[in-house]
Design an enzyme around this catalytic site. Structure first.
Site, PDB file in Angstrom:
ATOM      1  N   LYS A 180      -9.235   3.338  12.295  1.00  0.00           N
ATOM      2  CA  LYS A 180      -8.455   3.412  11.047  1.00  0.00           C
ATOM      3  C   LYS A 180      -7.914   2.018  10.797  1.00  0.00           C
ATOM      4  CE  LYS A 180      -4.795   3.806   9.042  1.00  0.00           C
ATOM      5  NZ  LYS A 180      -4.358   2.790   8.061  1.00  0.00           N
ATOM      6  N   GLU A 255       0.011  -2.849  21.092  1.00  0.00           N
ATOM      7  CA  GLU A 255       0.290  -4.288  20.973  1.00  0.00           C
ATOM      8  C   GLU A 255       1.164  -4.431  19.737  1.00  0.00           C
ATOM      9  OE1 GLU A 255       0.171  -7.523  19.636  1.00  0.00           O
ATOM     10  OE2 GLU A 255      -1.704  -8.403  20.359  1.00  0.00           O
ATOM     11  N   CYS A 289       1.363 -11.822  15.380  1.00  0.00           N
ATOM     12  CA  CYS A 289       2.455 -11.290  16.221  1.00  0.00           C
ATOM     13  C   CYS A 289       2.899 -12.329  17.254  1.00  0.00           C
ATOM     14  CB  CYS A 289       2.044  -9.986  16.864  1.00  0.00           C
ATOM     15  SG  CYS A 289       0.415 -10.020  17.563  1.00  0.00           S
ATOM     16  N   GLU A 389      11.320  -9.978  13.485  1.00  0.00           N
ATOM     17  CA  GLU A 389       9.995 -10.495  13.156  1.00  0.00           C
ATOM     18  C   GLU A 389       9.840 -10.551  11.637  1.00  0.00           C
ATOM     19  OE1 GLU A 389       6.497  -8.077  14.146  1.00  0.00           O
ATOM     20  OE2 GLU A 389       5.588  -9.913  14.899  1.00  0.00           O
TER      21      GLU A 389
HETATM   22  P1  ADP Z   1       2.409  -3.968   9.537  1.00  0.00           P
HETATM   23  O1  ADP Z   1       3.905  -4.020   9.626  1.00  0.00           O
HETATM   24  O2  ADP Z   1       1.694  -5.074  10.168  1.00  0.00           O
HETATM   25  O3  ADP Z   1       1.898  -3.528   8.189  1.00  0.00           O
HETATM   26  P2  ADP Z   1       2.199  -1.339  10.521  1.00  0.00           P
HETATM   27  O4  ADP Z   1       2.647  -1.047  11.883  1.00  0.00           O
HETATM   28  O5  ADP Z   1       2.992  -0.814   9.371  1.00  0.00           O
HETATM   29  O6  ADP Z   1       2.012  -2.876  10.510  1.00  0.00           O
HETATM   30  O7  ADP Z   1       0.706  -0.865  10.299  1.00  0.00           O
HETATM   31  C1  ADP Z   1      -0.332  -1.131  11.199  1.00  0.00           C
HETATM   32  C2  ADP Z   1      -1.331  -0.003  11.114  1.00  0.00           C
HETATM   33  O8  ADP Z   1      -0.677   1.216  11.460  1.00  0.00           O
HETATM   34  C3  ADP Z   1      -1.927   0.230   9.740  1.00  0.00           C
HETATM   35  O9  ADP Z   1      -3.293   0.600   9.898  1.00  0.00           O
HETATM   36  C4  ADP Z   1      -1.119   1.386   9.201  1.00  0.00           C
HETATM   37  O10 ADP Z   1      -1.803   2.164   8.233  1.00  0.00           O
HETATM   38  C5  ADP Z   1      -0.894   2.199  10.462  1.00  0.00           C
HETATM   39  N1  ADP Z   1       0.272   3.095  10.428  1.00  0.00           N
HETATM   40  C6  ADP Z   1       1.439   2.918   9.760  1.00  0.00           C
HETATM   41  N2  ADP Z   1       2.264   3.969   9.967  1.00  0.00           N
HETATM   42  C7  ADP Z   1       1.611   4.821  10.804  1.00  0.00           C
HETATM   43  C8  ADP Z   1       1.932   6.077  11.412  1.00  0.00           C
HETATM   44  N3  ADP Z   1       3.094   6.677  11.189  1.00  0.00           N
HETATM   45  N4  ADP Z   1       1.025   6.635  12.233  1.00  0.00           N
HETATM   46  C9  ADP Z   1      -0.152   6.035  12.480  1.00  0.00           C
HETATM   47  N5  ADP Z   1      -0.515   4.864  11.934  1.00  0.00           N
HETATM   48  C10 ADP Z   1       0.337   4.257  11.105  1.00  0.00           C
END
Ligand code: ADP
Length: 493
Positions: A180, A255, A289, A389
């Site tokens: 995903k 990570e 990161c 961050e």
């Molecule tokens: P960033 O802050 O770098 O956007 P996120 O942690 O929000 O990072 O997102 C990283 C990945 O995790 C993306 O693919 C996002 O769609 C997915 N994601 C965000 N929220 C959830 C969740 N509750 N469960 C699973 N995956 C998630």
């Protein structure tokens, strides 16, 4: 300013076929350099995720990949790497549009992704077990086995590279994968899926589902037939994943975020330190990161370092990712732009001194999500810009008087991903590295991470080993077999 571009729409890859969502729902991926729609993308809901997981599970149980000879698995992964190298210019152009990365950088990352596949292909044929000295007449061995379906969730800062980084070790040891990708950057991963089929990776082994976090990602995390999760992204989402994974006692590899300290001691080669620190602070528009987002500099050289730093940072070329010579593209999204500029306002409110930047710079007037390199001096360690961050080109400069104070400031954050040290004193390098609370420490070499070198986040930065031979552990679980071949009968008569 670059003109709006349109790229081909993207669909899920499930069971070897590109398909729409069952609901027919789609979403837009945006070109961050113009703010316009680049393509439509299938939006995966629980039903689509379930189809992808079932497809991965069927492939795993049928053994088309999981029981294929390791040499053959390796061969097909190397073939995939070759196909990627051959197509890297085209994939890099897609990646550049979808992420806002300078074209040359995006293309180079596609090649690095292919190199991950080549390296991890070799893992398929490595020894995977041990025997144990036990009683006469008994034989006990343990071996590492693939989990089955690995759920991989990835962020937008290195889409193609991270897709390879996550899938290559998982595939090498025989797992199926449901990937995903981040909703901001889905396009290059679709190319990976197509080439994987062409390389002979059987249908159902690598599935890709597009969509957002709360619906698509969360469905994958909650799915009962995904025993292993690997996630790269924010600490808050990593924590949510860990909580959700508890329901099925899943193995989770994370990570997460970082607030990397970049320590310049007075005995450093100052020229080298300034050049390297500039790179680690601003490369990829600070969206890494492990970005060196806190510059800790010894007071006796601070004026000299800051002056050189501000002067050189002011010369970094921000602009259209497709234009030759561009060093920094825009941020990924309007949301991220608002977040980063919000932190700049917060730094000013907290009383830090804006030594450079703060605006859009030379691309003023563009609708892209640009922020120029921004430097705050006079930052106190407790300020939010020094603790949280930001994930943008915003650097906090803090001065220290001695090694003790440097270590105290460096370690006084919730993260523990990486640290960079600049010194010419070898004894100091070892001494400081021992006391820095971080999973990887770079002395005089920021971001140095060959594929065979592992690392693991400490504190709130992660869980589990990444890359290197250690990735074998991450993507397999242990099975032990004890055999009685003449040790006498056991049990009750
Ligand atoms: P960033 O802050 O770098 O956007 P996120 O942690 O929000 O990072 O997102 C990283 C990945 O995790 C993306 O693919 C996002 O769609 C997915 N994601 C965000 N929220 C959830 C969740 N509750 N469960 C699973 N995956 C998630």
């Amino acid at each position: 300013m670059s003109a709006p571009v349109r790229l081909a729409d993207a669909r899920h890859l499930i069971d070897g076929r590109e398909v729409d969502s069952v609901s027919g729902r789609t979403f837009a991926t945006i070109d961050p350099s113009t703010g316009t729609e680049l393509a439509r993308v299938a939006f995966g809901e629980a039903e689509d995720v379930d189809r992808a997981v079932q497809s991965g599970r069927r492939a795993f149980q049928a053994g088309s990949w999981s029981r294929l000879s390791p040499g053959e698995r390796a061969k097909r992964m190397r073939r995939l790497a070759d196909l990627i190298h051959a197509d890297a210019d085209r994939i890099g152009a897609i990646e550049s549009r979808d992420t806002g990365k300078p074209l040359g950088q995006a293309t180079a990352e596609v090649h690095v992704g292919a190199d991950f596949l080549t390296y991890f292909a070799g893992h398929a044929e490595l020894p995977d077990g041990r025997t144990y000295p036990v009683d006469a007449g008994y034989f006990v061995y343990s071996k590492r086995e693939p989990y089955g379906v690995v759920g991989a969730i990835s962020p937008w800062n290195y889409p193609f590279l991270l897709a390879c980084w996550k899938t290559a070790p998982a595939l090498a040891v025989g797992n199926s994968v449901v990937l995903k990708m981040a909703e901001q950057t889905p396009l290059s991963t679709s190319e990976l899926g197509r080439l994987a089929l062409e390389a002979g990776i059987p249908a159902g082994v690598l599935n890709i589902v597009h969509g957002d976090g709360p619906t698509t990602g969360a469905s994958l995390v909650a799915h009962p037939h995904v025993p292993k999760l690997t996630f790269t992204g924010s600490t808050a989402v990593g924590q949510a994943i860990l909580r959700s994974a508890a329901d099925h006692v899943k193995s989770v590899h994370l990570e997460l975020g970082g607030k990397t300290p970049n320590l310049i001691f007075a005995d450093a080669d100052i020229d080298q330190a300034v050049a390297g620190s500039l790179f680690t602070a601003f490369y990829n528009t600070g969206q890494i990161c492990t970005s060196g987002s806190r510059l800790l500099v010894e007071r006796s050289v601070a004026d000299r370092v800051i002056a050189a730093f501000v002067e050189r940072a002011g010369r970094i070329r921000v602009g259209d990712p497709a234009a030759g010579g561009t060093q920094l593209g825009p941020l990924i999204s309007a949301e991220q732009h608002a977040r980063v500029t919000g932190y700049i306002a917060e730094g000013l409110r907290e009383g830090a001194t804006l030594a450079l930047g703060g605006g859009r710079g030379a691309v003023e007037g563009s609708n892209g999500y640009y922020v120029e390199p921004t430097i705050f001096t006079g930052v106190r360690p407790g300020m939010r810009i020094a603790q949280e961050e930001i994930f943008g080109p915003v650097l906090s400069v803090i001065t220290f008087d001695d090694e003790e104070e440097a270590l105290r400031i460096a370690n006084d954050v919730m993260y523990g991903l990486a640290a960079t040290v600049w010194t010419t004193d070898l004894r100091r390098a070892f001494r400081v590295a021992e006391r820095l609370e971080a999973g990887i420490i770079w002395t005089n070499c920021p971001h140095y991470l060959p594929v065979n070198v592992p690392y693991e986040g400490h504190k709130l930065s992660g869980l589990g080993e990444d890359l290197g031979i250690e990735a074998l552990q991450t993507f397999t679980h242990l099975k032990t077999h004890a055999i009685n071949h003449g040790g006498g009968s056991m049990g009750w008569a």
